[in-house]
Design a protein around this motif. Structure first.
Motif, short mmCIF file in Angstrom:
data_model
loop_
_atom_site.label_atom_id
_atom_site.label_comp_id
_atom_site.label_asym_id
_atom_site.label_seq_id
_atom_site.Cartn_x
_atom_site.Cartn_y
_atom_site.Cartn_z
N GLY A 1 0.81 -1.22 0.00
CA GLY A 1 0.00 0.00 0.00
C GLY A 1 0.83 1.26 0.00
O GLY A 1 0.40 2.31 0.49
N LYS A 2 2.05 1.17 -0.56
CA LYS A 2 2.94 2.34 -0.56
C LYS A 2 3.36 2.70 -1.98
O LYS A 2 3.21 1.90 -2.90
N LYS A 3 3.86 3.92 -2.12
CA LYS A 3 4.21 4.40 -3.45
C LYS A 3 5.58 5.07 -3.43
O LYS A 3 5.89 5.86 -2.53
N LEU A 4 6.39 4.73 -4.43
CA LEU A 4 7.69 5.38 -4.60
C LEU A 4 7.58 6.45 -5.67
O LEU A 4 6.90 6.23 -6.68
N GLN A 5 8.25 7.58 -5.45
CA GLN A 5 8.27 8.63 -6.47
C GLN A 5 9.71 9.10 -6.66
O GLN A 5 10.48 9.14 -5.69
N VAL A 6 10.04 9.43 -7.88
CA VAL A 6 11.36 10.00 -8.16
C VAL A 6 11.21 11.48 -8.45
O VAL A 6 10.33 11.89 -9.20
N GLN A 7 12.06 12.27 -7.81
CA GLN A 7 12.06 13.72 -8.04
C GLN A 7 13.50 14.13 -8.32
O GLN A 7 14.39 13.84 -7.52
N ALA A 8 13.74 14.75 -9.47
CA ALA A 8 15.12 15.08 -9.84
C ALA A 8 15.23 16.53 -10.26
O ALA A 8 14.34 17.06 -10.92
N GLY A 9 16.33 17.14 -9.87
CA GLY A 9 16.59 18.51 -10.27
C GLY A 9 16.93 18.58 -11.75
O GLY A 9 17.19 17.56 -12.40
N ARG A 10 16.94 19.81 -12.29
CA ARG A 10 17.24 19.99 -13.71
C ARG A 10 18.75 19.99 -13.95
O ARG A 10 19.52 20.41 -13.08
N SER A 11 19.16 19.57 -15.09
CA SER A 11 20.56 19.64 -15.56
C SER A 11 21.55 19.09 -14.55
O SER A 11 22.57 19.72 -14.25
N LEU A 12 21.24 17.95 -14.02
CA LEU A 12 22.17 17.34 -13.05
C LEU A 12 23.32 16.68 -13.79
O LEU A 12 23.12 16.00 -14.79
N PRO A 13 24.54 16.85 -13.28
CA PRO A 13 25.66 16.16 -13.93
C PRO A 13 25.66 14.68 -13.57
O PRO A 13 25.06 14.29 -12.56
#
Lengths: 244, 126
Positions: A114-126
């Motif tokens: 009953g859980k959810k994973l989310q990915v959040q990434a900044g812009r232009s990451l090296p």
């Protein structure tokens, strides 16, 4: 020479081999107990003639997912025990892509709880200098930890950190950590203990993550929030592109 | 054999699937079960529900089972509720110390059979 090194030298093992084989041995046994005990109970349910076919299908799915979790622990242990003699290639890797791979690997297990994973990434990451497999193991360990102890949503957050590092953090929204637990876990990041972390965990996974990160010149750490915890790994950003 | 029909239990276990297994075993006997993942949540449910028996895992997220036992002992009505500890570290627990905290039975998660849970519940309710 550290205590760990002195002890290892007496028994003819490298420090990490000996340390894994002693403290880690107990911690590994403890870490595997929970999924094995659960699988055993689920097997009793599967043997029960009064259980419906639909329930049996659900129990079988839980058996598989619990076994896969236990296998992830054994994979980490095997890799950690062979760090001294194995060759790990370091190369520029995309941290966000790794987080998405982990999300894909764990999403069924997360959904079943009953859980959810989310990915959040900044812009232009090296890209970061890492071994793809080891970095993925670290993020998987953090995520497994969050799925076990955190709330409904787990955030895999990739952002640029200070001093040329990229920070990959796994944020959970579980119960707040007490200060004593916080300091205990911080200590465990560099040394496994027999039992205790967020207490059910042995802390072995975090210790192994520390070993993997160290091998790649990265650092792991913990941030205590009012409504949960973030475990993070700071990896050096690749400067190859800027040199071209 | 003592009937467990309509008896109330609170299961304090932070592995949701394991908690479900325990609940399934007891519900088949007609028991009413509620589960709690954390000590704080457990105290609230125990206080409201005043169950006939508590099944308790010792290694919980946040406050441990021992903290919960201590809290239960500080209230006269809650201290009388029999507690069965169900733990993967049963072999490491000091049972005489736990008895002082109202623990009546200890079950080892790694070796237990579903019938062991029912036998333990019946023994503390007898």
């Amino acid at each position: 020479m550290s205590t760990e090194e002195r002890y290892a030298s007496r028994v003819g093992a490298t420090p990490s081999e000996k340390y894994i084989s002693d403290s880690g041995f107990i911690a590994a046994a403890h870490e595997l107990k929970a999924p094995l005990a659960l699988i055993r109970q689920l097997a009793f349910q599967l043997e029960d003639d009064t259980v419906s076919a639909a329930e049996k299908k659900l129990f079988a799915s839980k058996v598989r997912l619990s076994a896969e979790k236990a296998l992830r622990v054994t994979t980490d242990l095997t890799k950690a025990a062979r760090l001294e003699d194995a060759m790990f290639t370091l190369e520029p890797v995309n941290a966000t892509a790794i987080c998405k791979e982990v999300l894909y690997e764990l999403q069924e297990y997360a959904a079943s709880r009953g859980k959810k994973l989310q990915v959040q990434a900044g812009r232009s990451l090296p890209p970061v200098i890492a071994n793809h497999d080891l970095l993925r193991r670290i993020v998987t360990t953090f995520s497994d930890n969050a799925l076990a102890y955190g709330g409904d949503t787990i955030l895999l957050d990739v952002k640029r950190g200070r001093d040329g590092v990229v920070r990959i953090a796994v944020r959970d929204y579980g119960p707040a950590l007490s200060l004593s637990d916080y300091y205990r876990i911080k200590k465990q990041l560099s040394r496994p203990q027999a039992v205790h972390a967020r207490p059910q965990s042995s802390g072995l996974g975090l210790y192994i993550a520390h070993q993997f990160a160290h091998l790649m010149s990265g650092n792991i750490g913990i941030i205590r929030h009012r409504d949960g915890v973030s475990f993070y790994v700071d990896m050096n950003a690749s400067t190859q592109l800027s040199l071209l | 054999m003592i009937s467990l029909e309509n008896r109330r239990a609170v299961i304090v276990e932070d592995d949701e699937w394991f908690a479900e297994q325990l609940a399934t075993i007891m519900k088949k006997q007609g028991m009413n079960c509620q589960t709690a993942s954390f000590a704080d949540e457990a105290i609230a449910k125990i206080d409201t529900r005043l169950p006939d028996v508590i099944l308790l895992d010792m290694l919980l997220t946040g406050s441990t089972g021992l903290v919960l036992l201590h809290e239960l002992q500080s209230h006269d009505d809650l201290a009388r509720i029999p507690v069965i500890v169900c733990s993967a570290t049963a072999d490491m627990l000091e049972q005489p110390m736990l008895a002082a905290y109202g623990v009546r039975r200890v079950i080892d998660k790694t070796t237990m059979h579903p019938d062991d849970v029912l036998a333990a519940v019946r023994s503390v309710l007898a």
